[in-house]
Design a protein around this motif. Sequence first.
Motif, PDB file in Angstrom:
ATOM      1  N   ALA A  16      71.696  46.259  34.382  1.00 20.38           N
ATOM      2  CA  ALA A  16      72.312  45.520  35.485  1.00 20.38           C
ATOM      3  C   ALA A  16      72.876  46.500  36.483  1.00 20.38           C
ATOM      4  CB  ALA A  16      73.440  44.633  34.937  1.00 20.38           C
ATOM      5  N   PRO A  17      72.656  46.284  37.791  1.00 22.97           N
ATOM      6  CA  PRO A  17      73.123  47.235  38.801  1.00 22.97           C
ATOM      7  C   PRO A  17      74.606  47.523  38.694  1.00 22.97           C
ATOM      8  CG  PRO A  17      71.632  45.647  39.785  1.00 22.97           C
ATOM      9  CD  PRO A  17      71.888  45.194  38.375  1.00 22.97           C
ATOM     10  N   SER A  18      75.416  46.492  38.381  1.00 18.21           N
ATOM     11  CA  SER A  18      76.854  46.720  38.287  1.00 18.21           C
ATOM     12  C   SER A  18      77.173  47.666  37.141  1.00 18.21           C
ATOM     13  CB  SER A  18      77.585  45.388  38.096  1.00 18.21           C
ATOM     14  OG  SER A  18      77.120  44.737  36.922  1.00 18.21           O
ATOM     15  N   LEU A  19      76.410  47.561  36.027  1.00 22.04           N
ATOM     16  CA  LEU A  19      76.638  48.448  34.897  1.00 22.04           C
ATOM     17  C   LEU A  19      76.234  49.860  35.234  1.00 22.04           C
ATOM     18  CD1 LEU A  19      75.410  46.195  31.947  1.00 22.04           C
ATOM     19  CD2 LEU A  19      77.754  46.590  32.710  1.00 22.04           C
ATOM     20  N   VAL A  20      75.129  50.006  35.986  1.00 28.44           N
ATOM     21  CA  VAL A  20      74.698  51.330  36.408  1.00 28.44           C
ATOM     22  C   VAL A  20      75.768  51.974  37.261  1.00 28.44           C
ATOM     23  CG1 VAL A  20      72.990  52.595  37.750  1.00 28.44           C
ATOM     24  CG2 VAL A  20      72.253  50.724  36.283  1.00 28.44           C
ATOM     25  N   PRO A  80      76.711  49.204  44.519  1.00 29.98           N
ATOM     26  CA  PRO A  80      76.891  47.781  44.185  1.00 29.98           C
ATOM     27  C   PRO A  80      75.711  46.964  44.709  1.00 29.98           C
ATOM     28  CG  PRO A  80      78.908  48.708  45.117  1.00 29.98           C
ATOM     29  CD  PRO A  80      77.840  49.739  45.301  1.00 29.98           C
ATOM     30  N   PRO A  81      75.318  45.905  44.001  1.00 34.11           N
ATOM     31  CA  PRO A  81      74.187  45.087  44.446  1.00 34.11           C
ATOM     32  C   PRO A  81      74.464  44.455  45.809  1.00 34.11           C
ATOM     33  CG  PRO A  81      74.803  44.562  42.183  1.00 34.11           C
ATOM     34  CD  PRO A  81      75.875  45.443  42.720  1.00 34.11           C
ATOM     35  N   PHE A  82      73.401  44.215  46.571  1.00 36.18           N
ATOM     36  CA  PHE A  82      73.536  43.593  47.882  1.00 36.18           C
ATOM     37  C   PHE A  82      74.230  42.235  47.782  1.00 36.18           C
ATOM     38  CE2 PHE A  82      71.985  41.371  51.691  1.00 36.18           C
ATOM     39  CZ  PHE A  82      72.207  42.328  52.667  1.00 36.18           C
ATOM     40  N   ASP A  83      73.958  41.505  46.694  1.00 36.53           N
ATOM     41  CA  ASP A  83      74.574  40.179  46.510  1.00 36.53           C
ATOM     42  C   ASP A  83      76.085  40.264  46.326  1.00 36.53           C
ATOM     43  OD1 ASP A  83      72.194  38.857  46.780  1.00 36.53           O
ATOM     44  OD2 ASP A  83      71.787  38.780  44.624  1.00 36.53           O
ATOM     45  N   ASP A  84      76.608  41.444  46.004  1.00 38.47           N
ATOM     46  CA  ASP A  84      78.043  41.602  45.774  1.00 38.47           C
ATOM     47  C   ASP A  84      78.781  42.207  46.966  1.00 38.47           C
ATOM     48  OD1 ASP A  84      77.615  40.593  43.267  1.00 38.47           O
ATOM     49  OD2 ASP A  84      77.734  42.520  42.229  1.00 38.47           O
ATOM     50  N   VAL A  85      78.096  42.333  48.109  1.00 39.50           N
ATOM     51  CA  VAL A  85      78.739  42.915  49.284  1.00 39.50           C
ATOM     52  C   VAL A  85      79.940  42.059  49.693  1.00 39.50           C
ATOM     53  CG1 VAL A  85      78.483  43.408  51.752  1.00 39.50           C
ATOM     54  CG2 VAL A  85      76.662  44.022  50.160  1.00 39.50           C
ATOM     55  N   ALA A  86      81.055  42.717  49.983  1.00 37.75           N
ATOM     56  CA  ALA A  86      82.255  42.039  50.474  1.00 37.75           C
ATOM     57  C   ALA A  86      82.638  42.657  51.817  1.00 37.75           C
ATOM     58  CB  ALA A  86      83.402  42.185  49.481  1.00 37.75           C
ATOM     59  N   MET A  87      82.930  41.814  52.783  1.00 33.42           N
ATOM     60  CA  MET A  87      83.306  42.277  54.109  1.00 33.42           C
ATOM     61  C   MET A  87      84.831  42.416  54.221  1.00 33.42           C
ATOM     62  SD  MET A  87      80.850  42.965  56.190  1.00 33.42           S
ATOM     63  CE  MET A  87      79.091  43.015  55.861  1.00 33.42           C
ATOM     64  N   PRO A  88      85.300  43.255  55.167  1.00 36.93           N
ATOM     65  CA  PRO A  88      86.744  43.390  55.371  1.00 36.93           C
ATOM     66  C   PRO A  88      87.371  42.068  55.799  1.00 36.93           C
ATOM     67  CG  PRO A  88      85.538  45.148  56.489  1.00 36.93           C
ATOM     68  CD  PRO A  88      84.521  44.150  56.029  1.00 36.93           C
ATOM     69  N   PRO A 270      71.993  54.270  50.762  1.00 38.99           N
ATOM     70  CA  PRO A 270      73.357  53.946  50.360  1.00 38.99           C
ATOM     71  C   PRO A 270      74.266  53.838  51.584  1.00 38.99           C
ATOM     72  CG  PRO A 270      72.845  56.234  49.873  1.00 38.99           C
ATOM     73  CD  PRO A 270      71.571  55.597  50.303  1.00 38.99           C
ATOM     74  N   LEU A 271      75.083  52.798  51.625  1.00 41.32           N
ATOM     75  CA  LEU A 271      75.952  52.529  52.764  1.00 41.32           C
ATOM     76  C   LEU A 271      77.405  52.604  52.312  1.00 41.32           C
ATOM     77  CD1 LEU A 271      76.029  51.569  55.788  1.00 41.32           C
ATOM     78  CD2 LEU A 271      76.184  49.234  54.877  1.00 41.32           C
ATOM     79  N   TYR A 272      78.244  53.281  53.115  1.00 42.73           N
ATOM     80  CA  TYR A 272      79.653  53.480  52.793  1.00 42.73           C
ATOM     81  C   TYR A 272      80.551  53.011  53.930  1.00 42.73           C
ATOM     82  CZ  TYR A 272      77.724  56.614  49.256  1.00 42.73           C
ATOM     83  OH  TYR A 272      77.013  57.130  48.202  1.00 42.73           O
ATOM     84  N   ARG A 273      81.755  52.565  53.559  1.00 40.08           N
ATOM     85  CA  ARG A 273      82.776  52.168  54.527  1.00 40.08           C
ATOM     86  C   ARG A 273      83.916  53.183  54.451  1.00 40.08           C
ATOM     87  NH1 ARG A 273      83.932  47.089  52.685  1.00 40.08           N
ATOM     88  NH2 ARG A 273      85.882  47.673  51.695  1.00 40.08           N
ATOM     89  N   ILE A 274      84.363  53.662  55.616  1.00 41.44           N
ATOM     90  CA  ILE A 274      85.363  54.733  55.661  1.00 41.44           C
ATOM     91  C   ILE A 274      86.538  54.324  56.536  1.00 41.44           C
ATOM     92  CG2 ILE A 274      85.774  57.135  56.327  1.00 41.44           C
ATOM     93  CD1 ILE A 274      82.727  57.575  55.988  1.00 41.44           C
ATOM     94  N   VAL A 280      84.419  53.911  50.580  1.00 41.09           N
ATOM     95  CA  VAL A 280      84.099  52.855  49.619  1.00 41.09           C
ATOM     96  C   VAL A 280      82.592  52.608  49.632  1.00 41.09           C
ATOM     97  CG1 VAL A 280      84.427  50.429  49.017  1.00 41.09           C
ATOM     98  CG2 VAL A 280      86.343  51.759  49.948  1.00 41.09           C
ATOM     99  N   PRO A 281      81.912  52.716  48.490  1.00 45.20           N
ATOM    100  CA  PRO A 281      80.484  52.364  48.445  1.00 45.20           C
ATOM    101  C   PRO A 281      80.307  50.871  48.665  1.00 45.20           C
ATOM    102  CG  PRO A 281      81.307  52.836  46.233  1.00 45.20           C
ATOM    103  CD  PRO A 281      82.424  53.153  47.178  1.00 45.20           C
ATOM    104  N   VAL A 282      79.461  50.485  49.607  1.00 42.02           N
ATOM    105  CA  VAL A 282      79.275  49.079  49.943  1.00 42.02           C
ATOM    106  C   VAL A 282      78.054  48.510  49.238  1.00 42.02           C
ATOM    107  CG1 VAL A 282      78.875  47.431  51.822  1.00 42.02           C
ATOM    108  CG2 VAL A 282      80.399  49.398  52.174  1.00 42.02           C
ATOM    109  N   THR A 283      76.892  49.125  49.469  1.00 43.72           N
ATOM    110  CA  THR A 283      75.647  48.661  48.850  1.00 43.72           C
ATOM    111  C   THR A 283      74.525  49.593  49.274  1.00 43.72           C
ATOM    112  OG1 THR A 283      74.251  46.704  48.503  1.00 43.72           O
ATOM    113  CG2 THR A 283      74.959  47.144  50.760  1.00 43.72           C
TER     114      THR A 283
END
Length: 309
Positions: A16-20, A80-88, A270-274, A280-283
């Motif tokens: 599972a991506p979250s476990l990875v 994190p999986p794309f389905d788990d993306v959370a916006m600010p 890989p996409l990050y928020r700074i 923070v790793p986003v997806t």
Amino acid sequence: MRVRLRVVLIAALVCAPSLVFESCKQNTTSIAANKSPFVPCAMPSANGDVTVNAEPSAYDFPVDFNSHMARVRALMQCMPPFDDVAMPQGVHWLRFRPNWYADTVTLTSHGELWITYWPKTDSSHPLEYLGRLAGGVLRPFRIPQQPYYELKLNEPQAAFPSVTGMQQFTGEMLSWVILPGGKVVDARAVPHRLKRSTLPYPLCKEGSPKSSVALYGLFPDNTWHPILTWRAWQTATFGIWRYSQYFPISCVGRFAGYFWATDDSAGSGPLYRIQNGQIVPVTAARSYLVTDKVMLLGDGDQYIEAHAR
């Protein structure tokens, strides 16, 4: 000291991506405790093995481009999986699965989001079309002499959308500008200032390991400030990033008060928020557009359209 670990990349995909991702974080913690370089999750070598070198020289150039891209793909498995993306907070956003694929994007000064796209097809060279996107709904817009191959919006942000494409039957390259009210005119008749990008560029610039600053950001008051340390960047990317003209740290934009960064050698990565020195790793995704007020992300046939209030 060199340590060779046999890792099968398929195993990372099966988990599972979250476990990875949790495994990646655990590896980082243990390595950081030993003050060793950060080990990428499943970083494959040419023969399929994962080679980890505990010496800093292991991350020096030169490096083969294909080898680097293999490391980027492996790092994407740790995101994190794309389905788990959370916006600010304060962001209105929509996740959707359309019956088309996006290609290029323009945000106009009037706040309209235009895209070029092609319907879902098995064709290796599909015809492309133009439309406006709002709230996950695409409204096709017809331009003269359709259809086209390789239809492109020329700027990510401009006063009006400017589009160029190769006409299907003649092979002629044609360019158009869509004025307010939907009037379509030949791009050659429009002043250049109306077609050029209004997006500030660049929004980020590289620091150096010696300065301990990885990225400087351009703020709305037009001043540069450090936004990320070298150590934080290496931690987030498990040590695989370097400073080079070939593989730079790439700032894709500033949205909702955050800077967003990715790898500059891949359309999807890989996409990050700074913000405030925190990363923070986003997806793993493609960032089609990242501006102060609008963002469009994609992962295969999934998309996120986000608007900052």
